[in-house]
Scaffold this motif. Sequence first.
Motif, PDB file in Angstrom:
ATOM      1  N   LYS A  10       0.562  -8.430   3.545  1.00 56.87           N
ATOM      2  CA  LYS A  10       0.862  -8.822   4.924  1.00 56.87           C
ATOM      3  C   LYS A  10       1.953  -9.888   4.974  1.00 56.87           C
ATOM      4  CE  LYS A  10      -3.736  -8.065   6.851  1.00 56.87           C
ATOM      5  NZ  LYS A  10      -4.887  -8.747   7.459  1.00 56.87           N
ATOM      6  N   LEU A  11       1.875 -10.857   4.067  1.00 53.30           N
ATOM      7  CA  LEU A  11       2.890 -11.913   4.042  1.00 53.30           C
ATOM      8  C   LEU A  11       4.261 -11.333   3.711  1.00 53.30           C
ATOM      9  CD1 LEU A  11       0.999 -14.801   2.231  1.00 53.30           C
ATOM     10  CD2 LEU A  11       1.678 -14.697   4.623  1.00 53.30           C
ATOM     11  N   GLN A  12       4.298 -10.413   2.755  1.00 51.54           N
ATOM     12  CA  GLN A  12       5.574  -9.803   2.390  1.00 51.54           C
ATOM     13  C   GLN A  12       6.116  -8.932   3.524  1.00 51.54           C
ATOM     14  OE1 GLN A  12       7.439 -10.558  -0.218  1.00 51.54           O
ATOM     15  NE2 GLN A  12       5.864 -12.039  -0.766  1.00 51.54           N
ATOM     16  N   ALA A  13       5.236  -8.255   4.247  1.00 52.13           N
ATOM     17  CA  ALA A  13       5.671  -7.442   5.381  1.00 52.13           C
ATOM     18  C   ALA A  13       6.261  -8.323   6.473  1.00 52.13           C
ATOM     19  CB  ALA A  13       4.509  -6.627   5.930  1.00 52.13           C
ATOM     20  N   ASN A  14       5.659  -9.474   6.707  1.00 55.10           N
ATOM     21  CA  ASN A  14       6.204 -10.407   7.693  1.00 55.10           C
ATOM     22  C   ASN A  14       7.550 -10.955   7.230  1.00 55.10           C
ATOM     23  OD1 ASN A  14       4.046 -10.059   9.389  1.00 55.10           O
ATOM     24  ND2 ASN A  14       2.903 -11.760   8.518  1.00 55.10           N
ATOM     25  N   ARG A  15       7.694 -11.132   5.941  1.00 56.53           N
ATOM     26  CA  ARG A  15       8.966 -11.602   5.399  1.00 56.53           C
ATOM     27  C   ARG A  15      10.047 -10.532   5.563  1.00 56.53           C
ATOM     28  NH1 ARG A  15      11.413 -11.862   0.162  1.00 56.53           N
ATOM     29  NH2 ARG A  15      12.881 -13.595   0.136  1.00 56.53           N
ATOM     30  N   SER A  16       9.657  -9.277   5.513  1.00 64.39           N
ATOM     31  CA  SER A  16      10.649  -8.210   5.656  1.00 64.39           C
ATOM     32  C   SER A  16      11.290  -8.241   7.050  1.00 64.39           C
ATOM     33  CB  SER A  16      10.026  -6.846   5.374  1.00 64.39           C
ATOM     34  OG  SER A  16       9.074  -6.516   6.347  1.00 64.39           O
ATOM     35  N   GLU A  18      12.159 -10.904   8.611  1.00 71.06           N
ATOM     36  CA  GLU A  18      13.253 -11.867   8.476  1.00 71.06           C
ATOM     37  C   GLU A  18      14.453 -11.235   7.787  1.00 71.06           C
ATOM     38  OE1 GLU A  18      11.751 -15.220   6.361  1.00 71.06           O
ATOM     39  OE2 GLU A  18      10.051 -15.476   7.714  1.00 71.06           O
ATOM     40  N   LEU A  19      14.194 -10.443   6.763  1.00 67.12           N
ATOM     41  CA  LEU A  19      15.290  -9.792   6.040  1.00 67.12           C
ATOM     42  C   LEU A  19      16.014  -8.775   6.912  1.00 67.12           C
ATOM     43  CD1 LEU A  19      13.558  -9.264   2.574  1.00 67.12           C
ATOM     44  CD2 LEU A  19      15.276 -10.970   3.181  1.00 67.12           C
ATOM     45  N   VAL A  20      15.267  -8.053   7.734  1.00 64.61           N
ATOM     46  CA  VAL A  20      15.892  -7.075   8.636  1.00 64.61           C
ATOM     47  C   VAL A  20      16.816  -7.795   9.619  1.00 64.61           C
ATOM     48  CG1 VAL A  20      15.423  -5.456  10.526  1.00 64.61           C
ATOM     49  CG2 VAL A  20      14.116  -5.315   8.411  1.00 64.61           C
ATOM     50  N   HIS A  21      16.382  -8.927  10.140  1.00 61.15           N
ATOM     51  CA  HIS A  21      17.223  -9.684  11.078  1.00 61.15           C
ATOM     52  C   HIS A  21      18.477 -10.214  10.390  1.00 61.15           C
ATOM     53  CE1 HIS A  21      14.924  -9.631  14.766  1.00 61.15           C
ATOM     54  NE2 HIS A  21      13.830  -9.754  14.028  1.00 61.15           N
ATOM     55  N   LYS A  22      18.319 -10.630   9.137  1.00 62.63           N
ATOM     56  CA  LYS A  22      19.481 -11.125   8.392  1.00 62.63           C
ATOM     57  C   LYS A  22      20.481  -9.999   8.173  1.00 62.63           C
ATOM     58  CE  LYS A  22      20.769 -13.556   4.202  1.00 62.63           C
ATOM     59  NZ  LYS A  22      20.304 -14.146   2.955  1.00 62.63           N
ATOM     60  N   ILE A  23      19.998  -8.822   7.793  1.00 64.31           N
ATOM     61  CA  ILE A  23      20.889  -7.672   7.601  1.00 64.31           C
ATOM     62  C   ILE A  23      21.511  -7.264   8.925  1.00 64.31           C
ATOM     63  CG2 ILE A  23      20.953  -5.243   6.943  1.00 64.31           C
ATOM     64  CD1 ILE A  23      18.688  -5.862   4.965  1.00 64.31           C
ATOM     65  N   LEU A  24      20.736  -7.350   9.984  1.00 62.75           N
ATOM     66  CA  LEU A  24      21.218  -6.959  11.310  1.00 62.75           C
ATOM     67  C   LEU A  24      22.409  -7.816  11.750  1.00 62.75           C
ATOM     68  CD1 LEU A  24      20.634  -5.028  13.648  1.00 62.75           C
ATOM     69  CD2 LEU A  24      19.045  -6.711  14.544  1.00 62.75           C
ATOM     70  N   GLN A  42       9.469  -2.524  15.711  1.00 63.74           N
ATOM     71  CA  GLN A  42       8.218  -2.022  15.149  1.00 63.74           C
ATOM     72  C   GLN A  42       7.530  -3.083  14.308  1.00 63.74           C
ATOM     73  OE1 GLN A  42       9.434   1.471  13.034  1.00 63.74           O
ATOM     74  NE2 GLN A  42       9.346   2.778  14.852  1.00 63.74           N
ATOM     75  N   LEU A  43       8.295  -3.843  13.536  1.00 61.38           N
ATOM     76  CA  LEU A  43       7.708  -4.902  12.711  1.00 61.38           C
ATOM     77  C   LEU A  43       7.101  -6.006  13.560  1.00 61.38           C
ATOM     78  CD1 LEU A  43      10.355  -5.293   9.880  1.00 61.38           C
ATOM     79  CD2 LEU A  43       8.032  -4.408   9.659  1.00 61.38           C
ATOM     80  N   ILE A  44       7.734  -6.296  14.702  1.00 60.94           N
ATOM     81  CA  ILE A  44       7.242  -7.370  15.558  1.00 60.94           C
ATOM     82  C   ILE A  44       5.958  -6.963  16.284  1.00 60.94           C
ATOM     83  CG2 ILE A  44       7.750  -8.661  17.666  1.00 60.94           C
ATOM     84  CD1 ILE A  44      10.671  -8.732  16.735  1.00 60.94           C
ATOM     85  N   HIS A  45       5.908  -5.726  16.768  1.00 63.45           N
ATOM     86  CA  HIS A  45       4.809  -5.314  17.630  1.00 63.45           C
ATOM     87  C   HIS A  45       3.636  -4.659  16.913  1.00 63.45           C
ATOM     88  CE1 HIS A  45       6.835  -6.463  21.253  1.00 63.45           C
ATOM     89  NE2 HIS A  45       7.923  -5.818  20.873  1.00 63.45           N
ATOM     90  N   ARG A  46       3.780  -4.318  15.662  1.00 60.62           N
ATOM     91  CA  ARG A  46       2.679  -3.708  14.919  1.00 60.62           C
ATOM     92  C   ARG A  46       2.307  -4.614  13.766  1.00 60.62           C
ATOM     93  NH1 ARG A  46       1.512   2.161  14.380  1.00 60.62           N
ATOM     94  NH2 ARG A  46       1.707   2.846  16.511  1.00 60.62           N
TER      95      ARG A  46
END
Length: 85
Positions: A10-16, A18-24, A42-46
Amino acid sequence: MILSANDHFKLQANRSAELVHKILTETQDPVAMQELNVFSLQLIHRKVQFTACGCFPLDFSLLHSIAGAVTTYLVILIQFQLAAK
């Protein structure tokens, strides 16, 4: 604090997220930006969690419930044994 594999995931999924926003912020491709936006939403709402066929979550609360049920049944069995003597 002891983390289960589930909590670590779960912690790593939440970290992902952040990575998606950085890539974005660094991408210029409009198709990639659209896909990353959808994935980000999807990451924010699920919330990420492991379940048993969608019936109940597999985490420490399941272990606590099992331990509580076993303890309750053992106390009842002991009371029946004491009452039978």
